[in-house]
Scaffold this motif. Structure first.
Motif, PDB file in Angstrom:
ATOM      1  N   THR A 137      41.437  14.715  10.232  1.00 10.31           N
ATOM      2  CA  THR A 137      41.289  14.585   8.789  1.00 10.31           C
ATOM      3  C   THR A 137      41.314  13.115   8.376  1.00 10.31           C
ATOM      4  O   THR A 137      41.664  12.230   9.154  1.00 10.31           O
ATOM      5  N   GLY A 138      40.972  12.862   7.133  1.00 10.47           N
ATOM      6  CA  GLY A 138      41.013  11.501   6.603  1.00 10.47           C
ATOM      7  C   GLY A 138      40.465  11.469   5.199  1.00 10.47           C
ATOM      8  O   GLY A 138      40.253  12.502   4.557  1.00 10.47           O
ATOM      9  N   ARG A 139      40.213  10.264   4.724  1.00 11.12           N
ATOM     10  CA  ARG A 139      39.691  10.087   3.372  1.00 11.12           C
ATOM     11  C   ARG A 139      38.576   9.063   3.383  1.00 11.12           C
ATOM     12  O   ARG A 139      38.647   8.053   4.090  1.00 11.12           O
ATOM     13  N   ILE A 140      37.536   9.350   2.629  1.00 10.05           N
ATOM     14  CA  ILE A 140      36.452   8.400   2.418  1.00 10.05           C
ATOM     15  C   ILE A 140      36.608   7.804   1.016  1.00 10.05           C
ATOM     16  O   ILE A 140      36.821   8.540   0.042  1.00 10.05           O
ATOM     17  N   ASP A 141      36.520   6.503   0.910  1.00  6.72           N
ATOM     18  CA  ASP A 141      36.516   5.858  -0.403  1.00  6.72           C
ATOM     19  C   ASP A 141      35.119   6.052  -0.993  1.00  6.72           C
ATOM     20  O   ASP A 141      34.253   5.179  -0.896  1.00  6.72           O
ATOM     21  N   ILE A 142      34.906   7.217  -1.600  1.00  5.04           N
ATOM     22  CA  ILE A 142      33.563   7.574  -2.060  1.00  5.04           C
ATOM     23  C   ILE A 142      33.085   6.630  -3.158  1.00  5.04           C
ATOM     24  O   ILE A 142      31.945   6.148  -3.131  1.00  5.04           O
ATOM     25  N   LYS A 143      33.934   6.377  -4.130  1.00  5.45           N
ATOM     26  CA  LYS A 143      33.537   5.504  -5.228  1.00  5.45           C
ATOM     27  C   LYS A 143      33.162   4.122  -4.715  1.00  5.45           C
ATOM     28  O   LYS A 143      32.124   3.556  -5.095  1.00  5.45           O
ATOM     29  N   GLY A 144      33.978   3.580  -3.819  1.00  2.00           N
ATOM     30  CA  GLY A 144      33.676   2.278  -3.239  1.00  2.00           C
ATOM     31  C   GLY A 144      32.406   2.298  -2.410  1.00  2.00           C
ATOM     32  O   GLY A 144      31.608   1.352  -2.433  1.00  2.00           O
ATOM     33  N   MET A 145      32.198   3.397  -1.664  1.00  2.00           N
ATOM     34  CA  MET A 145      31.006   3.514  -0.827  1.00  2.00           C
ATOM     35  C   MET A 145      29.739   3.584  -1.666  1.00  2.00           C
ATOM     36  O   MET A 145      28.750   2.885  -1.383  1.00  2.00           O
ATOM     37  N   LEU A 146      29.750   4.409  -2.711  1.00  2.00           N
ATOM     38  CA  LEU A 146      28.567   4.525  -3.561  1.00  2.00           C
ATOM     39  C   LEU A 146      28.269   3.201  -4.266  1.00  2.00           C
ATOM     40  O   LEU A 146      27.105   2.782  -4.349  1.00  2.00           O
ATOM     41  N   SER A 147      29.308   2.525  -4.751  1.00  2.00           N
ATOM     42  CA  SER A 147      29.100   1.241  -5.436  1.00  2.00           C
ATOM     43  C   SER A 147      28.525   0.194  -4.481  1.00  2.00           C
ATOM     44  O   SER A 147      27.582  -0.528  -4.831  1.00  2.00           O
ATOM     45  N   ALA A 148      29.086   0.117  -3.273  1.00  2.00           N
ATOM     46  CA  ALA A 148      28.606  -0.862  -2.292  1.00  2.00           C
ATOM     47  C   ALA A 148      27.179  -0.552  -1.850  1.00  2.00           C
ATOM     48  O   ALA A 148      26.361  -1.466  -1.681  1.00  2.00           O
ATOM     49  N   TYR A 149      26.885   0.728  -1.684  1.00  2.00           N
ATOM     50  CA  TYR A 149      25.531   1.099  -1.249  1.00  2.00           C
ATOM     51  C   TYR A 149      24.512   0.802  -2.348  1.00  2.00           C
ATOM     52  O   TYR A 149      23.397   0.334  -2.076  1.00  2.00           O
ATOM     53  N   LEU A 150      24.892   1.044  -3.597  1.00  2.00           N
ATOM     54  CA  LEU A 150      23.981   0.727  -4.697  1.00  2.00           C
ATOM     55  C   LEU A 150      23.718  -0.777  -4.787  1.00  2.00           C
ATOM     56  O   LEU A 150      22.593  -1.204  -5.070  1.00  2.00           O
ATOM     57  N   ARG A 151      24.736  -1.592  -4.534  1.00  2.00           N
ATOM     58  CA  ARG A 151      24.519  -3.055  -4.495  1.00  2.00           C
ATOM     59  C   ARG A 151      23.554  -3.409  -3.365  1.00  2.00           C
ATOM     60  O   ARG A 151      22.676  -4.271  -3.531  1.00  2.00           O
ATOM     61  N   TYR A 152      23.720  -2.752  -2.225  1.00  5.32           N
ATOM     62  CA  TYR A 152      22.832  -2.967  -1.081  1.00  5.32           C
ATOM     63  C   TYR A 152      21.384  -2.603  -1.445  1.00  5.32           C
ATOM     64  O   TYR A 152      20.445  -3.352  -1.141  1.00  5.32           O
ATOM     65  N   LEU A 153      21.201  -1.462  -2.112  1.00  6.40           N
ATOM     66  CA  LEU A 153      19.858  -1.042  -2.517  1.00  6.40           C
ATOM     67  C   LEU A 153      19.270  -2.003  -3.544  1.00  6.40           C
ATOM     68  O   LEU A 153      18.070  -2.298  -3.521  1.00  6.40           O
ATOM     69  N   ASP A 154      20.112  -2.485  -4.444  1.00  3.94           N
ATOM     70  CA  ASP A 154      19.656  -3.430  -5.452  1.00  3.94           C
ATOM     71  C   ASP A 154      19.167  -4.725  -4.808  1.00  3.94           C
ATOM     72  O   ASP A 154      18.135  -5.283  -5.192  1.00  3.94           O
ATOM     73  N   GLN A 155      19.900  -5.183  -3.803  1.00 10.33           N
ATOM     74  CA  GLN A 155      19.503  -6.390  -3.077  1.00 10.33           C
ATOM     75  C   GLN A 155      18.184  -6.188  -2.343  1.00 10.33           C
ATOM     76  O   GLN A 155      17.394  -7.118  -2.179  1.00 10.33           O
ATOM     77  N   LYS A 156      17.930  -4.944  -1.906  1.00  8.11           N
ATOM     78  CA  LYS A 156      16.674  -4.626  -1.220  1.00  8.11           C
ATOM     79  C   LYS A 156      15.517  -4.380  -2.187  1.00  8.11           C
ATOM     80  O   LYS A 156      14.394  -4.096  -1.752  1.00  8.11           O
ATOM     81  N   LYS A 157      15.800  -4.451  -3.489  1.00  8.18           N
ATOM     82  CA  LYS A 157      14.799  -4.236  -4.528  1.00  8.18           C
ATOM     83  C   LYS A 157      14.219  -2.822  -4.492  1.00  8.18           C
ATOM     84  O   LYS A 157      13.023  -2.606  -4.751  1.00  8.18           O
ATOM     85  N   CYS A 158      15.061  -1.844  -4.165  1.00  4.55           N
ATOM     86  CA  CYS A 158      14.573  -0.464  -4.144  1.00  4.55           C
ATOM     87  C   CYS A 158      15.457   0.454  -4.990  1.00  4.55           C
ATOM     88  O   CYS A 158      15.571   1.647  -4.722  1.00  4.55           O
ATOM     89  N   LEU A 159      16.085  -0.122  -6.030  1.00  5.67           N
ATOM     90  CA  LEU A 159      16.916   0.644  -6.950  1.00  5.67           C
ATOM     91  C   LEU A 159      16.409   0.443  -8.372  1.00  5.67           C
ATOM     92  O   LEU A 159      16.197  -0.686  -8.811  1.00  5.67           O
ATOM     93  N   VAL A 160      16.234   1.576  -9.076  1.00  7.66           N
ATOM     94  CA  VAL A 160      15.848   1.540 -10.487  1.00  7.66           C
ATOM     95  C   VAL A 160      16.960   2.204 -11.286  1.00  7.66           C
ATOM     96  O   VAL A 160      17.208   3.403 -11.132  1.00  7.66           O
ATOM     97  N   ASN A 161      17.627   1.439 -12.135  1.00 10.74           N
ATOM     98  CA  ASN A 161      18.755   1.948 -12.909  1.00 10.74           C
ATOM     99  C   ASN A 161      18.275   2.526 -14.236  1.00 10.74           C
ATOM    100  O   ASN A 161      18.415   1.909 -15.300  1.00 10.74           O
TER     101      ASN A 161
END
Length: 348
Positions: A137-161
């Motif tokens: 068992t364990g825990r995933i920091d989901i909020k942190g993961m989604l925020s970091a991944y969205l920053r990654y996508l934004d840097q790749k220019k493949c995110l539309v907010n």
């Protein structure tokens, strides 16, 4: 021409986008932040349903796929996201202890349940009948993961907010077009927001509102997650997430006093020290009446797809189902009848 347009970015969207990344596919993600269930979830991964001591659906396969999946994301984003966290089940009676030991003898469960009773040494908690420990068992920091991944996508220019306007989608035989973008496929991963999608709103996503409170207690000093009538989930710095509620009727996104009082009442049955409520969150889980995910291709359009209905176990279900759906789209591999949206064809 992109390979995919992805609409929505909770656990379902992240799981599918990571499949695209792993397979070097081009894509663009649309996210309007309207759906919060992934971001407010407790984040625990656990292969056992602790109310009845039964294995979760496809628990072993999901566990084997999902943890390496999140570790890979952790490495890619250079963020600490996967936290080893024991889960202890508080027993309410000798009868529950006996039921636990019966479950330990079952072939599917013996790898997940410890046969050793754990005595409580934390004076902040009332645990008269000991604990059972769940393994893997364990825990995933989901909020942190989604925020970091969205920053990654934004840097790749493949995110539309921005919100996706369904009436502007043009579906052709070989591609879809939307506001100047063209893609071979489009996939909707919108969570409970799918109820507003004219292409897939026939699917029985009923929704289940979950609320958590966040407390601070210096006296609790707990390093494990404890499951009783509610979960106590350590967040660090004397903060704990407590919950959750399951409300089938209220589909509003707002937090409620009713839920807070319900959680506190259950918590105070076994928490014996002072605490302060410092926060509360709410989200609508995308649940399905048969408790299985929704994956597949629209019955009329071969390039329009969906991944949804991950419910309260999206951490484990998401990566496996996303991989199966990707292989279905790209390699024409059949989906399991348990998760294929074809099972609801009669509802159209």
């Amino acid at each position: 021409m992109l390979d995919y347009i992805v609409v929505g970015f909770g656990l379902a969207g992240l799981s599918f986008v990571e499949q695209l990344e792993l397979n070097n596919r081009s894509f663009c993600v649309f996210e309007n932040y309207s759906q919060k269930s992934s971001r407010v979830a407790g984040g625990l991964f656990n292969p056992v349903i602790l109310k009845r001591f039964t294995p979760a659906w496809s628990a072993q396969e999901q566990l084997e796929k999902s943890i390496p999946f999140y570790r890979n994301i952790e490495t890619k984003l250079q963020e600490s996201l996967v936290i080893d966290l024991p889960i202890l089940r508080r027993f309410n009676s000798i009868e529950e202890q006996n039921t636990w030991f019966e479950a330990c003898d079952k072939p599917i469960l013996n790898q997940f349940l410890s046969t050793k009773l754990l005595k409580n040494s934390n004076l902040a908690l009332d645990i008269p009948y000991s604990y059972g420990k769940v393994k893997h068992t364990g825990r995933i920091d989901i909020k942190g993961m989604l925020s970091a991944y969205l920053r990654y996508l934004d840097q790749k220019k493949c995110l539309v907010n921005e919100s996706f306007e369904y009436n502007e989608l043009i579906i052709n035989e070989d591609f879809v077009a939307y506001n100047g973008l063209k893609a071979k496929n489009i996939i909707f991963t919108e969570g409970f927001g799918i109820k507003n999608n004219p292409l897939f709103n026939y699917l029985p996503v009923v929704g289940n509102k979950g609320e958590y409170i966040i407390i601070k207690s210096e006296a609790l000093q707990l390093e494990e997650a404890v499951k009783s009538s509610v979960f106590i989930i350590p967040l660090g710095d004397n903060h704990y997430k407590i919950g959750a509620t399951y409300n089938h009727d209220d589909k509003s996104p707002e937090i409620t006093n009713t839920a807070r009082k319900e959680i506190q009442k259950k918590l105070e049955r076994f928490l014996k020290v002072d605490y302060e409520v410092v926060g509360q969150v709410a989200g609508i889980r995308p649940t399905v009446r048969d408790r299985r995910p929704l994956a597949g291709t629209h019955p009329d359009y071969q390039n329009v797809h969906i991944l949804n209905g991950l419910g309260s176990r999206g951490i484990l279900i998401g990566p496996t189902t996303a991989e199966h759906l990707y292989n279905h789209i790209e390699h024409n591999i059949s989906l399991s009848k348990e998760c294929d949206i074809e099972r609801f064809e009669k509802l159209r």
